[in-house]
Design a protein around this motif. Structure first.
Motif, PDB file in Angstrom:
ATOM      1  N   ILE A   1     -18.782  -0.719   8.384  1.00 50.53           N
ATOM      2  CA  ILE A   1     -17.453  -1.271   8.628  1.00 50.53           C
ATOM      3  C   ILE A   1     -16.791  -0.459   9.719  1.00 50.53           C
ATOM      4  CG2 ILE A   1     -15.183  -1.738   7.679  1.00 50.53           C
ATOM      5  CD1 ILE A   1     -16.448  -1.946   4.926  1.00 50.53           C
ATOM      6  N   ALA A   2     -16.350  -1.144  10.739  1.00 50.95           N
ATOM      7  CA  ALA A   2     -15.699  -0.464  11.842  1.00 50.95           C
ATOM      8  C   ALA A   2     -14.205  -0.652  11.742  1.00 50.95           C
ATOM      9  CB  ALA A   2     -16.193  -1.031  13.162  1.00 50.95           C
ATOM     10  N   GLY A   3     -13.453   0.430  11.988  1.00 51.44           N
ATOM     11  CA  GLY A   3     -12.018   0.312  11.985  1.00 51.44           C
ATOM     12  C   GLY A   3     -11.365   1.271  11.010  1.00 51.44           C
ATOM     13  N   ILE A   4     -10.253   0.843  10.466  1.00 51.67           N
ATOM     14  CA  ILE A   4      -9.452   1.673   9.574  1.00 51.67           C
ATOM     15  C   ILE A   4      -9.363   1.027   8.204  1.00 51.67           C
ATOM     16  CG2 ILE A   4      -7.163   2.613   9.141  1.00 51.67           C
ATOM     17  CD1 ILE A   4      -6.731   2.866  12.067  1.00 51.67           C
ATOM     18  N   THR A   5      -9.602   1.807   7.188  1.00 51.05           N
ATOM     19  CA  THR A   5      -9.438   1.331   5.824  1.00 51.05           C
ATOM     20  C   THR A   5      -8.309   2.101   5.160  1.00 51.05           C
ATOM     21  OG1 THR A   5     -11.108   2.882   5.022  1.00 51.05           O
ATOM     22  CG2 THR A   5     -11.846   0.660   5.588  1.00 51.05           C
ATOM     23  N   GLN A   6      -7.565   1.400   4.329  1.00 50.61           N
ATOM     24  CA  GLN A   6      -6.461   1.995   3.588  1.00 50.61           C
ATOM     25  C   GLN A   6      -6.620   1.665   2.107  1.00 50.61           C
ATOM     26  OE1 GLN A   6      -3.167   0.720   6.854  1.00 50.61           O
ATOM     27  NE2 GLN A   6      -2.374   1.817   5.083  1.00 50.61           N
ATOM     28  N   ALA A   7      -6.208   2.599   1.269  1.00 44.57           N
ATOM     29  CA  ALA A   7      -6.255   2.377  -0.175  1.00 44.57           C
ATOM     30  C   ALA A   7      -5.080   3.102  -0.819  1.00 44.57           C
ATOM     31  CB  ALA A   7      -7.566   2.877  -0.745  1.00 44.57           C
ATOM     32  N   PRO A   8      -4.503   2.474  -1.858  1.00 45.96           N
ATOM     33  CA  PRO A   8      -4.827   1.146  -2.372  1.00 45.96           C
ATOM     34  C   PRO A   8      -4.229   0.045  -1.498  1.00 45.96           C
ATOM     35  CG  PRO A   8      -2.973   2.050  -3.571  1.00 45.96           C
ATOM     36  CD  PRO A   8      -3.415   3.127  -2.609  1.00 45.96           C
ATOM     37  N   THR A   9      -4.579  -1.187  -1.802  1.00 45.28           N
ATOM     38  CA  THR A   9      -4.002  -2.329  -1.093  1.00 45.28           C
ATOM     39  C   THR A   9      -2.538  -2.481  -1.464  1.00 45.28           C
ATOM     40  OG1 THR A   9      -6.127  -3.441  -1.072  1.00 45.28           O
ATOM     41  CG2 THR A   9      -4.174  -4.795  -0.698  1.00 45.28           C
ATOM     42  N   SER A  10      -2.259  -2.294  -2.747  1.00 44.16           N
ATOM     43  CA  SER A  10      -0.886  -2.358  -3.223  1.00 44.16           C
ATOM     44  C   SER A  10      -0.748  -1.483  -4.462  1.00 44.16           C
ATOM     45  CB  SER A  10      -0.473  -3.800  -3.531  1.00 44.16           C
ATOM     46  OG  SER A  10      -1.242  -4.307  -4.593  1.00 44.16           O
ATOM     47  N   GLN A  11       0.487  -1.074  -4.724  1.00 42.13           N
ATOM     48  CA  GLN A  11       0.726  -0.181  -5.842  1.00 42.13           C
ATOM     49  C   GLN A  11       2.164  -0.309  -6.307  1.00 42.13           C
ATOM     50  OE1 GLN A  11      -1.670   2.198  -7.171  1.00 42.13           O
ATOM     51  NE2 GLN A  11      -0.138   2.354  -8.793  1.00 42.13           N
ATOM     52  N   ILE A  12       2.351  -0.339  -7.609  1.00 41.64           N
ATOM     53  CA  ILE A  12       3.684  -0.237  -8.189  1.00 41.64           C
ATOM     54  C   ILE A  12       3.784   1.143  -8.815  1.00 41.64           C
ATOM     55  CG2 ILE A  12       5.309  -1.146  -9.871  1.00 41.64           C
ATOM     56  CD1 ILE A  12       3.952  -3.861  -9.545  1.00 41.64           C
ATOM     57  N   LEU A  13       4.801   1.876  -8.427  1.00 39.60           N
ATOM     58  CA  LEU A  13       4.901   3.284  -8.796  1.00 39.60           C
ATOM     59  C   LEU A  13       6.263   3.568  -9.409  1.00 39.60           C
ATOM     60  CD1 LEU A  13       3.367   6.058  -8.415  1.00 39.60           C
ATOM     61  CD2 LEU A  13       4.688   6.304  -6.304  1.00 39.60           C
ATOM     62  N   ALA A  14       6.275   4.310 -10.483  1.00 35.70           N
ATOM     63  CA  ALA A  14       7.546   4.690 -11.090  1.00 35.70           C
ATOM     64  C   ALA A  14       8.202   5.797 -10.272  1.00 35.70           C
ATOM     65  CB  ALA A  14       7.313   5.170 -12.521  1.00 35.70           C
ATOM     66  N   ALA A  15       9.496   5.733 -10.160  1.00 32.99           N
ATOM     67  CA  ALA A  15      10.240   6.754  -9.431  1.00 32.99           C
ATOM     68  C   ALA A  15       9.956   8.124 -10.023  1.00 32.99           C
ATOM     69  CB  ALA A  15      11.730   6.455  -9.480  1.00 32.99           C
ATOM     70  N   GLY A  16       9.821   9.103  -9.130  1.00 37.40           N
ATOM     71  CA  GLY A  16       9.542  10.457  -9.559  1.00 37.40           C
ATOM     72  C   GLY A  16       8.070  10.809  -9.592  1.00 37.40           C
ATOM     73  N   ARG A  17       7.206   9.806  -9.519  1.00 35.20           N
ATOM     74  CA  ARG A  17       5.776  10.057  -9.553  1.00 35.20           C
ATOM     75  C   ARG A  17       5.269  10.456  -8.178  1.00 35.20           C
ATOM     76  NH1 ARG A  17       3.116   7.989 -14.065  1.00 35.20           N
ATOM     77  NH2 ARG A  17       1.358   9.146 -13.230  1.00 35.20           N
ATOM     78  N   ARG A  18       4.170  11.133  -8.183  1.00 35.72           N
ATOM     79  CA  ARG A  18       3.495  11.555  -6.953  1.00 35.72           C
ATOM     80  C   ARG A  18       2.425  10.522  -6.597  1.00 35.72           C
ATOM     81  NH1 ARG A  18       2.412  16.594  -4.495  1.00 35.72           N
ATOM     82  NH2 ARG A  18       0.386  16.722  -3.430  1.00 35.72           N
ATOM     83  N   MET A  19       2.284  10.260  -5.304  1.00 39.17           N
ATOM     84  CA  MET A  19       1.335   9.226  -4.884  1.00 39.17           C
ATOM     85  C   MET A  19       0.726   9.620  -3.548  1.00 39.17           C
ATOM     86  SD  MET A  19       0.122   6.078  -5.413  1.00 39.17           S
ATOM     87  CE  MET A  19      -0.902   4.998  -4.419  1.00 39.17           C
ATOM     88  N   THR A  20      -0.575   9.429  -3.412  1.00 38.50           N
ATOM     89  CA  THR A  20      -1.242   9.652  -2.134  1.00 38.50           C
ATOM     90  C   THR A  20      -1.850   8.360  -1.643  1.00 38.50           C
ATOM     91  OG1 THR A  20      -1.715  11.988  -2.569  1.00 38.50           O
ATOM     92  CG2 THR A  20      -3.079  10.875  -0.925  1.00 38.50           C
ATOM     93  N   LEU A  21      -1.462   7.975  -0.448  1.00 41.42           N
ATOM     94  CA  LEU A  21      -2.038   6.814   0.214  1.00 41.42           C
ATOM     95  C   LEU A  21      -3.182   7.301   1.100  1.00 41.42           C
ATOM     96  CD1 LEU A  21       1.215   4.932   1.294  1.00 41.42           C
ATOM     97  CD2 LEU A  21       0.069   4.965  -0.923  1.00 41.42           C
ATOM     98  N   ARG A  22      -4.312   6.635   0.977  1.00 41.56           N
ATOM     99  CA  ARG A  22      -5.482   7.095   1.709  1.00 41.56           C
ATOM    100  C   ARG A  22      -5.707   6.271   2.972  1.00 41.56           C
ATOM    101  NH1 ARG A  22      -6.759   6.681  -3.545  1.00 41.56           N
ATOM    102  NH2 ARG A  22      -8.120   4.875  -3.287  1.00 41.56           N
TER     103      ARG A  22
END
Lengths: 115, 115
Positions: free
Chosen positions: B1-22
């Motif tokens: 696969i050529a190009g850029i991949t991102q994960a996750p596609t979508s996310q619902i997150l509670a306020a105050g939580r930590r999250m890493t977008l890849r």
């Protein structure tokens, strides 16, 4: 930091030429002007880039007057698939002064091509 | 696969939580970027990196951090998410930094909702 101003929306018909103008009165000497196209739920896609005068590629032309305070993206003979949001981007992320990290995407122009 | 991949596609997150977008690119591009796009608006630069090991702040860096341990990966972390960080996040890359022609290639985006 060059703030950009574009029309919010434009309508056209298939086969017509479309010109979208972007104003950037505070453009810096080292800034290039770049145009991107974005379809819903997708990332932007590069269309064309220029510094001054005229640039042409296989999909568009970019006209930049001598004072560089505006630029015009020209799309020849648009089709329905050209319906998208078009963004004018001015700035230099890699500037060594206080403008480093600054690149301004305007709010874009929504082009609707009708049959 | 050529190009850029991102994960996750979508996310619902509670306020105050930590999250890493890849974000991962396989084009061996030196420069990488993170943007956010709020509904109906243009893209705003959060952070950028011109090469592995170096990062810089964009227009809206507060509340976000990035790292660039290698050429291919550029994760974006929200240490403690707030509702105002609800947005679509786009990762992008370009072949080089510090040159006038920096066509950016964008990933498909991550839609984040903070509740």
């Amino acid at each position: 930091l060059a703030k950009t101003t574009q029309p919010i929306s434009m309508d056209s018909y298939e086969g017509q030429e479309v010109n979208i103008t972007c104003s950037h009165n505070n453009i810096a000497t080292n800034d290039y002007i770049t145009w991107y196209q974005q379809f819903p739920s997708q990332g932007p896609r590069f269309i064309i880039q220029g510094y001054k005068t005229k640039v042409t590629n296989e999909v568009a032309s970019l006209f930049i007057p001598a004072d560089r305070k505006s630029s015009t993206l020209s799309l020849p003979r648009v089709s329905l698939s050209d319906t998208a949001v078009y963004y004018c981007l001015v700035g230099d992320i890699w500037a060594s002064d206080t403008n480093a990290g600054k690149s301004t995407f305007g709010d874009g122009t929504t082009l609707t091509v009708k049959p | 696969i050529a190009g850029i991949t991102q994960a996750p596609t979508s996310q619902i997150l509670a306020a105050g939580r930590r999250m890493t977008l890849r974000c991962t690119q396989d084009m061996r591009h030196n420069a990488m970027y993170w943007y956010r796009q709020d509904l109906g608006l243009g893209l705003r630069l959060i952070h950028y990196s011109n090469t592995a090991g170096t990062t810089g702040k964009g227009e809206v860096p507060d509340g976000y951090s990035v790292s660039r341990a290698n050429t291919d990966d550029f994760p974006l972390t929200l240490a403690s998410a707030v509702p105002s960080q609800t947005s679509v996040y786009f990762c992008a890359s370009s072949e080089s930094a510090g040159e006038p022609t920096y066509e950016q290639y964008f990933g498909p985006g991550t839609r984040l909702t903070v509740t």
